[in-house]
Design a protein around this motif. Structure first.
Motif, PDB file in Angstrom:
ATOM      1  N   LYS A 574      64.180  65.233  75.046  1.00 36.75           N
ATOM      2  CA  LYS A 574      63.516  64.459  76.091  1.00 36.75           C
ATOM      3  C   LYS A 574      63.169  63.076  75.541  1.00 36.75           C
ATOM      4  CE  LYS A 574      60.227  66.434  78.489  1.00 36.75           C
ATOM      5  NZ  LYS A 574      58.893  66.965  78.874  1.00 36.75           N
ATOM      6  N   VAL A 575      63.389  62.057  76.372  1.00 31.90           N
ATOM      7  CA  VAL A 575      62.991  60.687  76.045  1.00 31.90           C
ATOM      8  C   VAL A 575      62.119  60.186  77.192  1.00 31.90           C
ATOM      9  CG1 VAL A 575      63.745  58.320  75.631  1.00 31.90           C
ATOM     10  CG2 VAL A 575      65.061  60.227  74.685  1.00 31.90           C
ATOM     11  N   LYS A 576      60.879  59.798  76.873  1.00 29.51           N
ATOM     12  CA  LYS A 576      59.967  59.225  77.864  1.00 29.51           C
ATOM     13  C   LYS A 576      59.706  57.768  77.487  1.00 29.51           C
ATOM     14  CE  LYS A 576      56.566  61.750  79.353  1.00 29.51           C
ATOM     15  NZ  LYS A 576      55.315  62.572  79.395  1.00 29.51           N
ATOM     16  N   GLU A 577      59.759  56.907  78.491  1.00 21.87           N
ATOM     17  CA  GLU A 577      59.567  55.475  78.248  1.00 21.87           C
ATOM     18  C   GLU A 577      58.605  54.883  79.269  1.00 21.87           C
ATOM     19  OE1 GLU A 577      64.029  54.483  76.468  1.00 21.87           O
ATOM     20  OE2 GLU A 577      63.526  53.942  78.533  1.00 21.87           O
ATOM     21  N   LYS A 578      57.641  54.144  78.778  1.00 16.63           N
ATOM     22  CA  LYS A 578      56.752  53.362  79.635  1.00 16.63           C
ATOM     23  C   LYS A 578      57.065  51.892  79.387  1.00 16.63           C
ATOM     24  CE  LYS A 578      53.011  56.793  79.737  1.00 16.63           C
ATOM     25  NZ  LYS A 578      53.286  57.224  81.126  1.00 16.63           N
ATOM     26  N   ASN A 579      57.403  51.191  80.464  1.00 14.17           N
ATOM     27  CA  ASN A 579      57.855  49.810  80.364  1.00 14.17           C
ATOM     28  C   ASN A 579      56.931  48.927  81.183  1.00 14.17           C
ATOM     29  OD1 ASN A 579      59.229  47.325  80.959  1.00 14.17           O
ATOM     30  ND2 ASN A 579      61.156  48.263  80.316  1.00 14.17           N
ATOM     31  N   PHE A 580      56.265  48.007  80.500  1.00 14.43           N
ATOM     32  CA  PHE A 580      55.436  47.011  81.175  1.00 14.43           C
ATOM     33  C   PHE A 580      56.062  45.644  80.942  1.00 14.43           C
ATOM     34  CE2 PHE A 580      52.196  43.694  80.897  1.00 14.43           C
ATOM     35  CZ  PHE A 580      51.654  43.758  82.169  1.00 14.43           C
ATOM     36  N   ALA A 581      56.205  44.877  82.005  1.00 14.80           N
ATOM     37  CA  ALA A 581      56.812  43.556  81.886  1.00 14.80           C
ATOM     38  C   ALA A 581      56.064  42.557  82.757  1.00 14.80           C
ATOM     39  CB  ALA A 581      58.283  43.599  82.288  1.00 14.80           C
ATOM     40  N   GLY A 582      55.977  41.340  82.265  1.00 11.31           N
ATOM     41  CA  GLY A 582      55.422  40.234  83.031  1.00 11.31           C
ATOM     42  C   GLY A 582      56.273  39.001  82.810  1.00 11.31           C
ATOM     43  N   TYR A 583      56.359  38.139  83.812  1.00 10.83           N
ATOM     44  CA  TYR A 583      57.236  36.982  83.660  1.00 10.83           C
ATOM     45  C   TYR A 583      56.666  35.774  84.387  1.00 10.83           C
ATOM     46  CZ  TYR A 583      58.742  37.526  88.517  1.00 10.83           C
ATOM     47  OH  TYR A 583      58.752  37.587  89.877  1.00 10.83           O
ATOM     48  N   VAL A 584      57.119  34.606  83.982  1.00 11.29           N
ATOM     49  CA  VAL A 584      56.876  33.365  84.685  1.00 11.29           C
ATOM     50  C   VAL A 584      58.162  32.555  84.621  1.00 11.29           C
ATOM     51  CG1 VAL A 584      55.899  32.240  82.628  1.00 11.29           C
ATOM     52  CG2 VAL A 584      55.397  31.325  84.913  1.00 11.29           C
ATOM     53  N   GLN A 585      58.547  31.998  85.748  1.00 15.29           N
ATOM     54  CA  GLN A 585      59.793  31.239  85.821  1.00 15.29           C
ATOM     55  C   GLN A 585      59.547  29.982  86.641  1.00 15.29           C
ATOM     56  OE1 GLN A 585      63.567  33.293  86.651  1.00 15.29           O
ATOM     57  NE2 GLN A 585      63.955  31.805  88.296  1.00 15.29           N
ATOM     58  N   ALA A 586      59.820  28.839  86.038  1.00 19.19           N
ATOM     59  CA  ALA A 586      59.689  27.556  86.718  1.00 19.19           C
ATOM     60  C   ALA A 586      61.048  27.125  87.245  1.00 19.19           C
ATOM     61  CB  ALA A 586      59.140  26.504  85.758  1.00 19.19           C
ATOM     62  N   ASN A 587      61.087  26.739  88.512  1.00 21.83           N
ATOM     63  CA  ASN A 587      62.319  26.309  89.164  1.00 21.83           C
ATOM     64  C   ASN A 587      62.252  24.806  89.425  1.00 21.83           C
ATOM     65  OD1 ASN A 587      63.341  29.101  89.580  1.00 21.83           O
ATOM     66  ND2 ASN A 587      61.540  29.235  90.902  1.00 21.83           N
ATOM     67  N   PHE A 588      63.281  24.100  88.993  1.00 25.70           N
ATOM     68  CA  PHE A 588      63.322  22.648  89.072  1.00 25.70           C
ATOM     69  C   PHE A 588      64.481  22.206  89.952  1.00 25.70           C
ATOM     70  CE2 PHE A 588      61.612  23.904  84.969  1.00 25.70           C
ATOM     71  CZ  PHE A 588      60.427  23.173  84.897  1.00 25.70           C
ATOM     72  N   ALA A 589      64.387  20.997  90.492  1.00 25.18           N
ATOM     73  CA  ALA A 589      65.478  20.457  91.296  1.00 25.18           C
ATOM     74  C   ALA A 589      65.408  18.944  91.332  1.00 25.18           C
ATOM     75  CB  ALA A 589      65.455  21.018  92.707  1.00 25.18           C
ATOM     76  N   GLY A 598      62.354  30.160  82.099  1.00 26.49           N
ATOM     77  CA  GLY A 598      61.368  31.220  82.197  1.00 26.49           C
ATOM     78  C   GLY A 598      61.220  32.037  80.935  1.00 26.49           C
ATOM     79  N   LEU A 599      60.143  32.807  80.907  1.00 19.41           N
ATOM     80  CA  LEU A 599      59.863  33.751  79.837  1.00 19.41           C
ATOM     81  C   LEU A 599      59.523  35.098  80.466  1.00 19.41           C
ATOM     82  CD1 LEU A 599      57.525  31.573  77.563  1.00 19.41           C
ATOM     83  CD2 LEU A 599      59.935  32.096  77.147  1.00 19.41           C
ATOM     84  N   ARG A 600      60.074  36.155  79.883  1.00 20.24           N
ATOM     85  CA  ARG A 600      59.751  37.515  80.315  1.00 20.24           C
ATOM     86  C   ARG A 600      59.223  38.284  79.117  1.00 20.24           C
ATOM     87  NH1 ARG A 600      61.107  40.398  84.864  1.00 20.24           N
ATOM     88  NH2 ARG A 600      60.828  42.670  84.713  1.00 20.24           N
ATOM     89  N   TYR A 601      58.041  38.824  79.254  1.00 18.34           N
ATOM     90  CA  TYR A 601      57.450  39.639  78.188  1.00 18.34           C
ATOM     91  C   TYR A 601      57.669  41.104  78.528  1.00 18.34           C
ATOM     92  CZ  TYR A 601      53.968  42.131  75.429  1.00 18.34           C
ATOM     93  OH  TYR A 601      53.342  43.015  74.595  1.00 18.34           O
ATOM     94  N   VAL A 602      58.168  41.863  77.549  1.00 18.24           N
ATOM     95  CA  VAL A 602      58.476  43.280  77.743  1.00 18.24           C
ATOM     96  C   VAL A 602      57.766  44.094  76.675  1.00 18.24           C
ATOM     97  CG1 VAL A 602      60.297  44.995  77.928  1.00 18.24           C
ATOM     98  CG2 VAL A 602      60.750  42.651  78.644  1.00 18.24           C
ATOM     99  N   ASN A 603      57.054  45.119  77.108  1.00 20.19           N
ATOM    100  CA  ASN A 603      56.360  46.027  76.195  1.00 20.19           C
ATOM    101  C   ASN A 603      56.784  47.450  76.532  1.00 20.19           C
ATOM    102  OD1 ASN A 603      54.088  47.943  75.408  1.00 20.19           O
ATOM    103  ND2 ASN A 603      53.415  46.062  74.394  1.00 20.19           N
ATOM    104  N   ILE A 604      57.370  48.133  75.546  1.00 21.96           N
ATOM    105  CA  ILE A 604      57.950  49.455  75.787  1.00 21.96           C
ATOM    106  C   ILE A 604      57.414  50.457  74.780  1.00 21.96           C
ATOM    107  CG2 ILE A 604      60.092  50.793  75.846  1.00 21.96           C
ATOM    108  CD1 ILE A 604      61.477  48.093  76.566  1.00 21.96           C
TER     109      ILE A 604
END
Length: 901
Positions: A574-589, A598-604
């Motif tokens: 058995k493999v159990k995984e808890k994944n928490f992620a948060g992100y911020v992405q700036a869009n330009f034009a 952008g940056l995405r933070y991942v905690n597993i």
């Protein structure tokens, strides 16, 4: 936290610096609108428009009409896109006539993430090895009928707002929603049949759709259903495990001592044979299967106020996949270890390519496996979502859901008999491109059976579950500055993958009941598409005869743990995984460019439970007929910040340049982390997991130039580079496992996953052009050069799944009534994995497909689709001298009548 400066960081800083010079902003949303498109030309135009407007590297396929993708199968549709590869199997089940896995840019399917409407989908397989010992992170497309699909997006460059998990990219399958439809009432149905020429079978295919929305366009319900049957017959030559090298300890090398005369030999030593390779098993293989796929989807939408849309959706798909595999084999791994070939055998580069073995009384030269399995695979999900336009500049989206996939083989009915006693054997190999010519003598009929055995009457089950919730915000800025909007959000997922084998049956006197029962014969034209000279006129027990003899003469031991129980702990993990992620992405034009950063933070957090085979009762936590086992638990934690940047330059009205840089991450396959070691008594090889594996981190650079030279016309050329840190390769180690033959621990050669760095560099070229009002052509080519720091047993440094060359060519015609399309796809050879302890490959293969459609009335259209029209033979090999299998599946034809209201 894992932080390090790379060329990637410099690229992202450069993109940010450029953004500071922007003059004005523009919305960057690239969601598909609700305009329905019909026909080949309409779908191609819609796909190109979406691709062109996107601020990231994106490929799109849009359905030609409700329930009609350009190909009958979702994976077969995607293989026509540049940079996309398909395969028809997930483990060692060999090549079939329908694509089942999708991968991107010359890598394995496990590095490509598949989502539905932006969320995960629990998946499992029908094949028994994929249910337990070989479980990846890829999704089985066999459970995803094309009738449900509105469009498919292939994200080749990453964005912070995209769900993490796809090292090489993400495939997002988009379904329809009730408020998307133009009319208040929509009803459609498809009635048809599929003809499989090799199986000589015609089977029904049904699907239906009903959609209602109110006049105010504030409430809608969509109901879809499908039921599809199909018969498969695969004819093959299989060489399970390939060729093996004779060892110094094998009796044919070491000699057979004479117990009555010390120092003398009954058979003289043959040290000259040490290290030479011979075929372990040469098989004449017939596989038949009945596939029944049924399920559907229900989607509700409600807009209680103009700024809030609520949605509820449920999906289920079940595939019944009972199958019967018969493999009549020359038993080289039996007699070849103790008997020397006759003089005159041929050796080429350490391989005995041509040999004859004179019959020895009492020696069995043939072994015959008849394996009937009941099997199912299921996938389902339920999602709730809310889309709230909080004010003119702020939007929020919330989604929560649960998904589950189950693959189960509740019972396996297996007979293994030996034949050809004293008859001798011979074989001649002609290299990887041709089947091995082989033959065995003696009595090969049922009357010539000299021994009977069975195994595998054991429940095998896989469960894949995930609960998730996400919230995403988009803040739009209307002040005309460079920063047009910001995306930010959070996601949490709780995922569990488990392999189970808790019960089974101990066999009794099955042979007495089975012998003399109903039999059948291989087809008269068996393996005519494969070629070669090997046994074809072969008998077999019918599935019912095999099933009844085993059920009526076995003792079912449900959940019995003790030393006489059939709880196979060695097949459980058995493999159990808890994944928490948060992100911020700036869009330009700006006036002539746009992009995002952008940056995405991942905690597993991973919890891994598995079992270790032990010989000391004091160390054992559990025991059964499969040996003694010690429970083991492991915990891994990973957290990382994943940066991404995309920039798009509108160099001219029709010329677009894209540049992207990112870091992406994929966790190791579930079985690579958790699987207990397992092995085959036949050749003392097997596989197992490694809970210490690290995630694969890829640093990616991508550039693409696109020229939209006319409506529905495109020429594009691009290049990419992926540097893979902690890529998953495989090594061979020796481990002690319980042998059912000797009832003790013995040494096995185990294929074990390891981390090893790698890289892929590639080029993609695509071309689409209408010709006149009704005709059009399309073509694309992908070159991928992949290598890893790991050196395989054959001395190569190949990446799993890397085909150097892939190309697609196609043409179409369409007017107001009639449509036609033809396409050909070819993929060069690639490394699959290890078979036993040997690397093995799939050879070049190409597939030809065509479709015809006729719009008889506004409410009736007729289509005929042909797949695998060139009747390809799928070839697998161990080396240039050593083939491992050849598969012929035949052609398939789908006739459908589509009704609209």
């Amino acid at each position: 936290m894992n932080t390090r400066k790379t060329l990637l960081s410099a690229a992202i800083v450069s993109c940010l610096a450029f953004s500071a010079h922007a003059q004005q902003a523009a919305p960057t949303a690239t969601d598909l609108d609700t305009v329905q498109v019909t026909g080949i030309r309409g779908s191609m135009e819609k796909s190109l428009d979406t691709k062109r407007d996107a601020n990231a590297r994106l490929e799109v396929v849009t359905a030609e009409d409700v329930g009609k993708l350009p190909a009958h199968n979702v994976a077969d549709t995607l293989q026509r896109l540049p940079g996309v590869n398909i395969s028809s199997s997930s483990a060692d089940e060999g090549g079939f006539d329908e694509a089942d896995r999708v991968s991107l840019r010359g890598t394995s399917p496990s590095l490509t993430q598949t989502l539905i409407n932006g969320h995960s989908v629990g998946s499992a397989d029908w094949f028994v090895l994929s249910q337990g010992n070989n479980v990846g992170r890829s999704v089985s497309y066999s459970l995803l009928p094309s009738e449900l699909v509105s469009s498919v997006e292939v994200n080749k460059s990453s964005q912070a707002k995209l769900q993490d998990g796809g090292t090489t990219g993400t495939v997002n399958i988009i379904t329809r929603t009730p408020l998307q439809f133009a009319k208040q009432f929509t009803a459609e149905a498809s009635v048809g049949a599929v003809r499989s020429d090799q199986a000589d079978s015609t089977d029904p295919q049904y699907s239906a759709l009903f959609n209602y929305k109110n006049d105010a366009n504030t409430f809608g319900v969509l109901v879809q259903g499908f039921y599809q049957e199909r018969e498969l017959r695969r004819e093959a030559q299989e060489i399970p495990g390939g060729f093996f090298a004779l060892k110094a300890t094998d009796p044919v090398v070491a000699g057979i001592p004479d117990p009555a005369n010390p120092g003398q030999f009954l058979q003289a030593p043959r040290p000259d044979l040490e290290g030479l390779s011979i075929p372990g098993l040469l098989g004449s293989t017939l596989f038949e299967q009945t596939r029944k796929r049924k399920g559907g989807m229900v989607t509700l939408q409600w807009k209680p106020i103009d700024t809030l849309t609520l949605g509820l959706s449920g999906f289920t798909s079940e595939l019944e996949a009972n199958n019967y595999n018969r493999n009549f084999m020359m038993f080289g791994s039996g007699f070849g270890r103790s008997q020397a070939p006759d003089p005159g055998y041929t050796v080429v580069d350490g391989v005995i390519t041509n040999a004859t073995y004179t019959g020895v009384p009492g020696t069995n030269y043939g072994v015959y496996d008849m394996i009937y399995r009941e099997a199912t695979a299921k996938s389902s999900y339920v999602t709730f979502d809310a889309d709230w336009q909080i004010n003119d500049n702020l939007n929020a989206k919330f989604q929560a859901g649960t998904t589950k996939g189950t693959g189960e083989t509740p019972r396996q009915f297996i007979a293994e008999v030996t034949v050809g006693q004293g008859g001798g054997a011979s074989y001649a190999s002609h290299g990887a491109g041709s089947p091995v010519d082989w033959n065995i003598g003696g009595d090969l009929s049922e009357a010539g059976v000299t021994s009977f055995g069975t195994w595998g009457n054991q429940l095998v089950k896989a469960e894949d579950k995930e609960d998730w919730a996400s919230v995403d915000f988009n803040q739009y800025f209307s002040d005309g500055g460079a920063l047009s909007s910001i995306d930010f959000g959070l996601r949490f997922a709780d995922h569990e993958r488990e392999a189970l084998s808790p019960e089974g049956a101990s066999p009794g006197d099955i042979w007495s009941a089975l012998r003399g029962s109903a039999t059948g014969q291989y087809p008269g034209n068996f393996a005519s598409g494969v070629g070669g000279t090997f046994p074809r006129n072969i008998w077999y027990y019918t599935p019912d005869a095999l099933k009844n003899a085993i059920i009526n003469n076995s003792t079912w031991l449900a959940g019995n743990d003790g030393p006489d129980g059939r709880h196979n702990y060695g097949a459980e993990w058995k493999v159990k995984e808890k994944n928490f992620a948060g992100y911020v992405q700036a869009n330009f034009a700006g006036d002539w460019w746009s992009g995002n950063l952008g940056l995405r933070y991942v905690n597993i957090k991973q919890d891994i439970d598995t079992y270790l085979a032990v010989s000391d009762p004091a160390r054992a936590d559990v025991r059964s007929l499969f040996g003694m086992w010690q429970r083991q638990a492991f915990e891994n934690k990973h957290d990382r910040v994943l940066p991404s940047a995309n920039i798009k330059f509108d160099l001219d009205d029709d010329l677009v340049l894209r540049v992207a840089a990112s870091q992406t991450q994929t966790l190791p396959d579930y079985s690579a982390l958790g699987a207990s070691s397992w092995g085959s008594d036949l050749n003392k090889t097997g596989g197992g997991g490694n809970p210490d594996l690290k995630p694969t981190l890829s640093s990616n650079l991508d550039a693409n130039l696109e020229w939209y030279f006319m409506p529905r016309g495109l020429v594009s050329v691009g290049a990419y580079h992926m540097r893979l840190k902690d890529y998953i390769a495989f090594d061979v180690v020796q481990r002690q496992l319980f042998s059912e033959l000797t009832n003790q621990l013995e040494t096995y050669d185990i294929s074990t996953p390891i981390n090893a760095d790698g890289q892929v560099t590639g080029v993609e070229v695509a071309y689409e052009q209408p010709i006149g009002e009704y005709f059009g052509v399309n073509a694309n080519y992908t070159y991928a050069n992949g290598k890893t720091d790991h050196t395989w047993a054959d001395g190569s440094n190949n990446l799993l799944g890397t085909s150097k060359n892939t190309y697609n060519v196609g043409a179409y015609f369409e007017n107001e009534r009639f449509g036609a399309r033809v396409s050909y796809t070819r993929r060069s050879s690639f490394l699959i994995s290890l078979s036993g302890t040997n690397p093995y490959y799939q050879d070049d293969f190409g597939t030809l497909s065509a479709s015809l459609s006729y719009k008889a009335t506004d409410w009736l259209s007729i289509s005929l689709d042909g797949l695998n029209l060139n009747n390809p033979t799928y070839k697998y090999y161990q080396s240039a001298l050593i083939p491992t299998s050849f598969y012929s599946n035949g052609r398939q034809y789908y006739l459908n009548f589509r009704f609209k209201y």
